[in-house]
Motif scaffolding. Structure first.
Motif, mmCIF file in Angstrom:
data_model
loop_
_atom_site.group_PDB
_atom_site.id
_atom_site.type_symbol
_atom_site.label_atom_id
_atom_site.label_comp_id
_atom_site.label_asym_id
_atom_site.label_seq_id
_atom_site.Cartn_x
_atom_site.Cartn_y
_atom_site.Cartn_z
ATOM 1 N N MET A 47 49.342 31.310 -7.462
ATOM 2 C CA MET A 47 49.218 31.062 -8.897
ATOM 3 C C MET A 47 50.591 31.141 -9.555
ATOM 4 O O MET A 47 50.917 30.318 -10.417
ATOM 5 C CB MET A 47 48.248 32.038 -9.547
ATOM 6 N N ALA A 48 51.409 32.095 -9.146
ATOM 7 C CA ALA A 48 52.767 32.213 -9.692
ATOM 8 C C ALA A 48 53.577 30.950 -9.376
ATOM 9 O O ALA A 48 54.342 30.474 -10.213
ATOM 10 C CB ALA A 48 53.459 33.454 -9.144
ATOM 11 N N GLU A 49 53.392 30.402 -8.179
ATOM 12 C CA GLU A 49 54.092 29.169 -7.808
ATOM 13 C C GLU A 49 53.666 28.004 -8.700
ATOM 14 O O GLU A 49 54.507 27.230 -9.167
ATOM 15 C CB GLU A 49 53.832 28.833 -6.342
ATOM 16 N N LEU A 50 52.359 27.876 -8.942
ATOM 17 C CA LEU A 50 51.872 26.814 -9.828
ATOM 18 C C LEU A 50 52.390 27.004 -11.249
ATOM 19 O O LEU A 50 52.801 26.046 -11.913
ATOM 20 C CB LEU A 50 50.341 26.788 -9.846
ATOM 21 N N HIS A 51 52.370 28.241 -11.713
ATOM 22 C CA HIS A 51 52.803 28.573 -13.070
ATOM 23 C C HIS A 51 54.273 28.194 -13.267
ATOM 24 O O HIS A 51 54.657 27.621 -14.302
ATOM 25 C CB HIS A 51 52.572 30.065 -13.302
ATOM 26 N N LEU A 52 55.086 28.505 -12.270
ATOM 27 C CA LEU A 52 56.510 28.178 -12.344
ATOM 28 C C LEU A 52 56.722 26.666 -12.236
ATOM 29 O O LEU A 52 57.474 26.075 -13.015
ATOM 30 C CB LEU A 52 57.278 28.909 -11.234
ATOM 31 N N ARG A 53 56.034 26.038 -11.305
ATOM 32 C CA ARG A 53 56.223 24.597 -11.074
ATOM 33 C C ARG A 53 55.816 23.751 -12.280
ATOM 34 O O ARG A 53 56.507 22.820 -12.659
ATOM 35 C CB ARG A 53 55.427 24.163 -9.852
ATOM 36 N N TRP A 54 54.656 24.058 -12.879
ATOM 37 C CA TRP A 54 54.115 23.190 -13.914
ATOM 38 C C TRP A 54 54.450 23.617 -15.335
ATOM 39 O O TRP A 54 54.485 22.789 -16.241
ATOM 40 C CB TRP A 54 52.593 23.059 -13.758
ATOM 41 N N LEU A 55 54.671 24.920 -15.553
ATOM 42 C CA LEU A 55 54.962 25.384 -16.912
ATOM 43 C C LEU A 55 56.325 26.062 -17.028
ATOM 44 O O LEU A 55 56.700 26.506 -18.106
ATOM 45 C CB LEU A 55 53.857 26.334 -17.395
ATOM 46 N N ASP A 56 57.019 26.174 -15.897
ATOM 47 C CA ASP A 56 58.338 26.802 -15.861
ATOM 48 C C ASP A 56 58.292 28.229 -16.405
ATOM 49 O O ASP A 56 59.207 28.666 -17.100
ATOM 50 C CB ASP A 56 59.373 25.954 -16.608
ATOM 51 N N ILE A 90 41.945 29.534 -11.069
ATOM 52 C CA ILE A 90 41.793 30.868 -11.663
ATOM 53 C C ILE A 90 42.308 31.917 -10.685
ATOM 54 O O ILE A 90 42.046 31.831 -9.480
ATOM 55 C CB ILE A 90 40.314 31.146 -12.005
ATOM 56 N N CYS A 91 43.003 32.911 -11.213
ATOM 57 C CA CYS A 91 43.472 34.033 -10.404
ATOM 58 C C CYS A 91 42.626 35.265 -10.724
ATOM 59 O O CYS A 91 42.777 35.862 -11.794
ATOM 60 C CB CYS A 91 44.943 34.314 -10.686
ATOM 61 N N PRO A 92 41.715 35.655 -9.828
ATOM 62 C CA PRO A 92 40.840 36.803 -10.095
ATOM 63 C C PRO A 92 41.586 38.109 -10.354
ATOM 64 O O PRO A 92 41.129 38.928 -11.148
ATOM 65 C CB PRO A 92 39.987 36.917 -8.829
ATOM 66 N N GLN A 93 42.726 38.303 -9.720
ATOM 67 C CA GLN A 93 43.459 39.543 -9.915
ATOM 68 C C GLN A 93 44.007 39.643 -11.335
ATOM 69 O O GLN A 93 43.971 40.716 -11.951
ATOM 70 C CB GLN A 93 44.590 39.669 -8.881
ATOM 71 N N VAL A 94 44.506 38.547 -11.888
ATOM 72 C CA VAL A 94 44.971 38.550 -13.272
ATOM 73 C C VAL A 94 43.769 38.711 -14.201
ATOM 74 O O VAL A 94 43.821 39.466 -15.182
ATOM 75 C CB VAL A 94 45.771 37.267 -13.601
ATOM 76 N N ALA A 95 42.675 38.036 -13.868
ATOM 77 C CA ALA A 95 41.446 38.165 -14.664
ATOM 78 C C ALA A 95 40.967 39.616 -14.693
ATOM 79 O O ALA A 95 40.513 40.099 -15.733
ATOM 80 C CB ALA A 95 40.360 37.249 -14.113
#
Length: 152
Positions: A47-56, A90-95
């Motif tokens: 999820m962190a990789e997606l967050h960085l890639r798509w939203l920087d 969705i990231c259950p751990q963040v949720a």
């Protein structure tokens, strides 16, 4: 509706419940019954990789939406054309962290995030105060009606 739920985590997820929620939301938004949606539960690192890639933005986030055919809500008697709505991740751990802070269960938080993600796929946003009020009120109504129907 064709909703595929994929759990790529060790967290127990009731896929049928999330598919039922998606069906409820999409019916309420007059989306064509032939529309396709994917809900994917992933670990914090991907999820962190997606967050960085798509939203920087650094670190994992709770939910991300990836629209495909840019379907928009229909109206009674005039639903959307069939197509692929897109993916919700969705990231259950963040949720779980957010649920603890909000005082409700992780499942309730993930159901909220699913509803939120579907609304994003349908073109809703919360960048401006008026948009945020509209989206969050609709999100609350959709989730509460789903939960009420499940308990009935």
């Amino acid at each position: 509706m064709t909703t595929e739920v994929n759990n790529e985590t060790d967290v127990q997820i009731d896929g049928a419940e999330f598919a039922a929620l998606a069906d409820h939301v999409l019916r309420a938004m007059h989306v064509n019954p032939m529309a396709e949606l994917n809900i994917i539960f992933i670990e914090p690192d991907p999820m962190a990789e997606l967050h960085l890639r798509w939203l920087d933005l650094p670190g994992p986030t709770d939910v991300m939406s990836f629209p495909m055919d840019e379907l928009r809500p229909g109206t009674p008697g005039s639903e959307t054309p069939p197509g692929t709505l897109g993916d919700i991740v969705i990231c259950p751990q963040v949720a779980a962290q957010q649920a603890l802070a909000a005082g409700h269960s992780t499942v309730e938080e993930m159901l909220l995030l699913t509803t939120h993600g579907i609304l994003h796929l349908l073109g809703y946003d919360h960048a401006e105060p008026r948009q945020k009020q509209e989206m969050f009120e609709l999100q609350r109504t959709l989730l509460l009606t789903f939960l009420a129907e499940r308990q009935a």
